[in-house]
Design an enzyme around this catalytic site. Structure first.
Site, PDB file in Angstrom:
ATOM      1  N   MET A 175       4.710   4.230  -3.582  1.00 37.74           N
ATOM      2  CA  MET A 175       4.214   3.875  -4.918  1.00 37.74           C
ATOM      3  C   MET A 175       4.289   2.361  -5.122  1.00 37.74           C
ATOM      4  SD  MET A 175       5.099   6.984  -7.445  1.00 37.74           S
ATOM      5  CE  MET A 175       6.790   6.581  -7.773  1.00 37.74           C
ATOM      6  N   ALA A 204       5.747  -1.651  -5.100  1.00 38.28           N
ATOM      7  CA  ALA A 204       6.992  -2.384  -5.404  1.00 38.28           C
ATOM      8  C   ALA A 204       7.909  -2.283  -4.184  1.00 38.28           C
ATOM      9  CB  ALA A 204       7.663  -1.849  -6.667  1.00 38.28           C
ATOM     10  N   HIS A 260      10.167  -2.565  -0.856  1.00 34.47           N
ATOM     11  CA  HIS A 260      11.436  -3.202  -0.473  1.00 34.47           C
ATOM     12  C   HIS A 260      11.681  -2.882   1.003  1.00 34.47           C
ATOM     13  CE1 HIS A 260      12.951   0.874  -0.877  1.00 34.47           C
ATOM     14  NE2 HIS A 260      12.602   0.897  -2.159  1.00 34.47           N
ATOM     15  N   HIS A 293      11.129   0.727   2.321  1.00 37.66           N
ATOM     16  CA  HIS A 293       9.756   1.105   2.654  1.00 37.66           C
ATOM     17  C   HIS A 293       9.366   0.533   4.028  1.00 37.66           C
ATOM     18  CE1 HIS A 293       9.367   1.121  -1.919  1.00 37.66           C
ATOM     19  NE2 HIS A 293       8.961   2.319  -1.612  1.00 37.66           N
ATOM     20  N   GLN A 316       2.952  12.730 -11.206  1.00 39.50           N
ATOM     21  CA  GLN A 316       4.336  13.071 -10.891  1.00 39.50           C
ATOM     22  C   GLN A 316       5.336  12.491 -11.888  1.00 39.50           C
ATOM     23  OE1 GLN A 316       4.115  10.979  -6.968  1.00 39.50           O
ATOM     24  NE2 GLN A 316       6.245  10.431  -7.394  1.00 39.50           N
ATOM     25  N   ASP A 319       1.864  -8.662  -3.651  1.00 37.69           N
ATOM     26  CA  ASP A 319       3.052  -8.857  -2.827  1.00 37.69           C
ATOM     27  C   ASP A 319       3.205  -7.700  -1.825  1.00 37.69           C
ATOM     28  OD1 ASP A 319       5.413 -10.308  -2.178  1.00 37.69           O
ATOM     29  OD2 ASP A 319       6.561  -8.695  -3.127  1.00 37.69           O
ATOM     30  N   ASP A 320       2.913  -6.472  -2.281  1.00 41.47           N
ATOM     31  CA  ASP A 320       3.003  -5.304  -1.383  1.00 41.47           C
ATOM     32  C   ASP A 320       2.064  -5.485  -0.192  1.00 41.47           C
ATOM     33  OD1 ASP A 320       4.718  -4.188  -3.228  1.00 41.47           O
ATOM     34  OD2 ASP A 320       3.226  -2.844  -4.107  1.00 41.47           O
ATOM     35  N   GLN A 333       3.393  -7.885   2.319  1.00 41.21           N
ATOM     36  CA  GLN A 333       4.482  -7.311   3.125  1.00 41.21           C
ATOM     37  C   GLN A 333       3.948  -6.317   4.153  1.00 41.21           C
ATOM     38  OE1 GLN A 333       8.310  -6.319   1.438  1.00 41.21           O
ATOM     39  NE2 GLN A 333       7.553  -6.778  -0.605  1.00 41.21           N
ATOM     40  N   GLY A 386      11.222   9.184   3.223  1.00 46.89           N
ATOM     41  CA  GLY A 386      12.608   8.734   3.197  1.00 46.89           C
ATOM     42  C   GLY A 386      13.578   9.842   2.808  1.00 46.89           C
ATOM     43  N   LYS A 436      16.181   9.265   1.243  1.00 43.55           N
ATOM     44  CA  LYS A 436      16.671   8.914  -0.100  1.00 43.55           C
ATOM     45  C   LYS A 436      16.201   9.954  -1.123  1.00 43.55           C
ATOM     46  CE  LYS A 436      16.953   6.039  -3.882  1.00 43.55           C
ATOM     47  NZ  LYS A 436      15.730   6.332  -4.566  1.00 43.55           N
ATOM     48  N   GLN A 489      12.379  15.819  -2.126  1.00 40.27           N
ATOM     49  CA  GLN A 489      10.947  15.572  -1.885  1.00 40.27           C
ATOM     50  C   GLN A 489      10.613  15.771  -0.410  1.00 40.27           C
ATOM     51  OE1 GLN A 489       8.515  12.197  -3.573  1.00 40.27           O
ATOM     52  NE2 GLN A 489       9.118  11.226  -1.655  1.00 40.27           N
ATOM     53  N   SER A 533      15.813   0.786  -4.091  1.00 36.24           N
ATOM     54  CA  SER A 533      14.857   1.544  -4.889  1.00 36.24           C
ATOM     55  C   SER A 533      14.011   0.560  -5.683  1.00 36.24           C
ATOM     56  CB  SER A 533      15.607   2.465  -5.856  1.00 36.24           C
ATOM     57  OG  SER A 533      14.722   2.927  -6.863  1.00 36.24           O
ATOM     58  N   SER A 534      12.739   0.893  -5.844  1.00 35.37           N
ATOM     59  CA  SER A 534      11.871   0.029  -6.646  1.00 35.37           C
ATOM     60  C   SER A 534      12.413  -0.088  -8.064  1.00 35.37           C
ATOM     61  CB  SER A 534      10.458   0.616  -6.684  1.00 35.37           C
ATOM     62  OG  SER A 534      10.000   0.856  -5.375  1.00 35.37           O
ATOM     63  N   ARG A 535      13.103   0.958  -8.527  1.00 28.81           N
ATOM     64  CA  ARG A 535      13.623   0.949  -9.903  1.00 28.81           C
ATOM     65  C   ARG A 535      14.820   0.005 -10.067  1.00 28.81           C
ATOM     66  NH1 ARG A 535      11.771   6.428  -9.518  1.00 28.81           N
ATOM     67  NH2 ARG A 535      10.370   6.949 -11.236  1.00 28.81           N
TER      68      ARG A 535
HETATM   69  P1  AMP Z   1       8.420   5.460  -3.420  1.00 27.57           P
HETATM   70  O1  AMP Z   1       7.590   4.226  -3.311  1.00 27.57           O
HETATM   71  O2  AMP Z   1       9.685   5.269  -4.192  1.00 27.57           O
HETATM   72  O3  AMP Z   1       7.638   6.683  -3.821  1.00 27.57           O
HETATM   73  O4  AMP Z   1       8.923   5.755  -1.954  1.00 27.57           O
HETATM   74  C1  AMP Z   1       8.034   5.819  -0.870  1.00 27.57           C
HETATM   75  C2  AMP Z   1       8.791   6.305   0.330  1.00 27.57           C
HETATM   76  O5  AMP Z   1       9.871   5.415   0.610  1.00 27.57           O
HETATM   77  C3  AMP Z   1       9.426   7.695   0.102  1.00 27.57           C
HETATM   78  O6  AMP Z   1       9.291   8.462   1.284  1.00 27.57           O
HETATM   79  C4  AMP Z   1      10.866   7.353  -0.188  1.00 27.57           C
HETATM   80  O7  AMP Z   1      11.752   8.394   0.140  1.00 27.57           O
HETATM   81  C5  AMP Z   1      11.076   6.151   0.714  1.00 27.57           C
HETATM   82  N1  AMP Z   1      12.209   5.338   0.285  1.00 27.57           N
HETATM   83  C6  AMP Z   1      12.522   4.979  -0.987  1.00 27.57           C
HETATM   84  N2  AMP Z   1      13.674   4.275  -1.003  1.00 27.57           N
HETATM   85  C7  AMP Z   1      14.095   4.191   0.287  1.00 27.57           C
HETATM   86  C8  AMP Z   1      15.226   3.592   0.923  1.00 27.57           C
HETATM   87  N3  AMP Z   1      16.162   2.943   0.231  1.00 27.57           N
HETATM   88  N4  AMP Z   1      15.341   3.720   2.266  1.00 27.57           N
HETATM   89  C9  AMP Z   1      14.391   4.382   2.989  1.00 27.57           C
HETATM   90  N5  AMP Z   1      13.302   4.965   2.447  1.00 27.57           N
HETATM   91  C10 AMP Z   1      13.160   4.873   1.111  1.00 27.57           C
END
Ligand code: AMP
Length: 275
Positions: free
Chosen positions: A27, A29, A31, A34, A58, A74-75, A78, A145, A147, A151, A183-185
């Site tokens: 999604m 943002a 880091h 990702h 979602q 920026d994404d 990267q 992930g 994390k 999911q 986390s992006s959050r």
């Molecule tokens: P998101 O952008 O948060 O929907 O995450 C995209 C993918 O990155 C998902 O498969 C997440 O589980 C994974 N992800 C999020 N945070 C981390 C993390 N700290 N380490 C590894 N994978 C992550």
């Protein structure tokens, strides 16, 4: 790196690529967590695609959706630096045209508990968008992930249950040096909240130390996590088996400790696989 903003563009770009392709849905943002998934994808295939899409279906909380960080330029920088070949970054109207009749995809045995109990409809939205993305991107492997362990399990079950020819690859959770899961959050935490958030990985760490020392009682392990997380507002701390995500009384055979907590305005999740 080719960036596609529309479905026709994506279909054309995909058709020109080899059948073997590893895919990392995000999604945005982005880091280092990702990017670690991108690296894992590269280990599975010479060609890597990623998506950047803040999926409205979602989000059960409209303000969480609005405040979700969006940093596309920026994404893209990267992803290009990480050697990604193809990025799909559609507008919401491309993914969900106004005249689309909503389609629901669900894995009911795995979507009602934990996050599903606190975020009604969340995983149906995840399944819907991931299945759409799988059909559009046609990957041979996709990386998710750990994390977001629930999911990941749901995507694994959906993929095998619907006989999709896609290998689901598990990516370990990347953490900041103090243990907080990236986390992006996290960008929305103040300095004080960021410090308090460390209680989450500390709680899981304390439970793992106790588990390794022989404490296998699920309620006792949950209590250890809860005690260490006194500084944050706990949504849930749960001990479940790592396949079906059903509550367990003993973790003698291993399992998953999963937590969700509010720190200031942000809701964070984390987990620890015990084995
Ligand atoms: P998101 O952008 O948060 O929907 O995450 C995209 C993918 O990155 C998902 O498969 C997440 O589980 C994974 N992800 C999020 N945070 C981390 C993390 N700290 N380490 C590894 N994978 C992550």
């Amino acid at each position: 790196m080719q960036v596609c903003r529309s479905i026709p563009e994506l279909r054309e770009a995909r058709a020109a690529l080899p059948q073997r392709l590893a895919f990392v849905p995000t999604m945005g943002a982005l880091h280092a967590g990702h990017l670690s998934l991108v690296k894992l994808a590269r280990a599975h295939s010479d060609v890597v695609a990623a998506s950047v899409f803040v999926n409205p279906t979602q989000f059960n909380d409209a303000s969480d959706f609005q405040k979700y960080p969006r940093t596309l330029d920026d994404d893209l920088r990267q992803l290009e630096a990480a050697g990604v070949d193809l990025v799909f970054a559609p507008e919401a109207t491309a993914m969900y045209p106004a005249d689309e009749v909503a389609v629901s995809v669900d894995v009911p045995a795995l979507t009602r508990q934990l996050e599903g109990a606190h975020r009604p409809g969340h995983f149906e939205g995840v399944c819907r968008v991931v299945l759409k993305l799988f059909h559009l991107v046609q990957p041979s492997a996709a990386v998710f992930g750990m994390k977001d362990f629930q999911q990941l399990r749901i995507i694994e079950a959906m993929t095998s249950g619907l006989n999709l020819p896609i290998e689901i690859v598990r990516g370990p959770t990347l953490r900041d040096s103090d243990g907080l899961a990236m986390s992006s959050r996290n960008r929305r935490l103040s300095a004080e909240e960021r410090e308090r958030a460390v209680a989450i990985p500390r709680g899981l760490e304390a439970a793992e130390v106790a588990f390794d020392a022989g404490e296998h009682d699920a309620a006792a392990l949950v209590e250890i996590v809860r005690t260490a997380m006194a500084e944050v507002k706990i949504d849930y701390v749960a001990a479940v088996d790592a396949e079906r995500l059903e509550p367990v009384e003993t973790m003698a055979n291993g399992g998953l400790l999963a937590v969700a907590a509010h720190v200031g305005p942000v809701r964070l999740i984390d987990n620890r696989l015990l084995s």
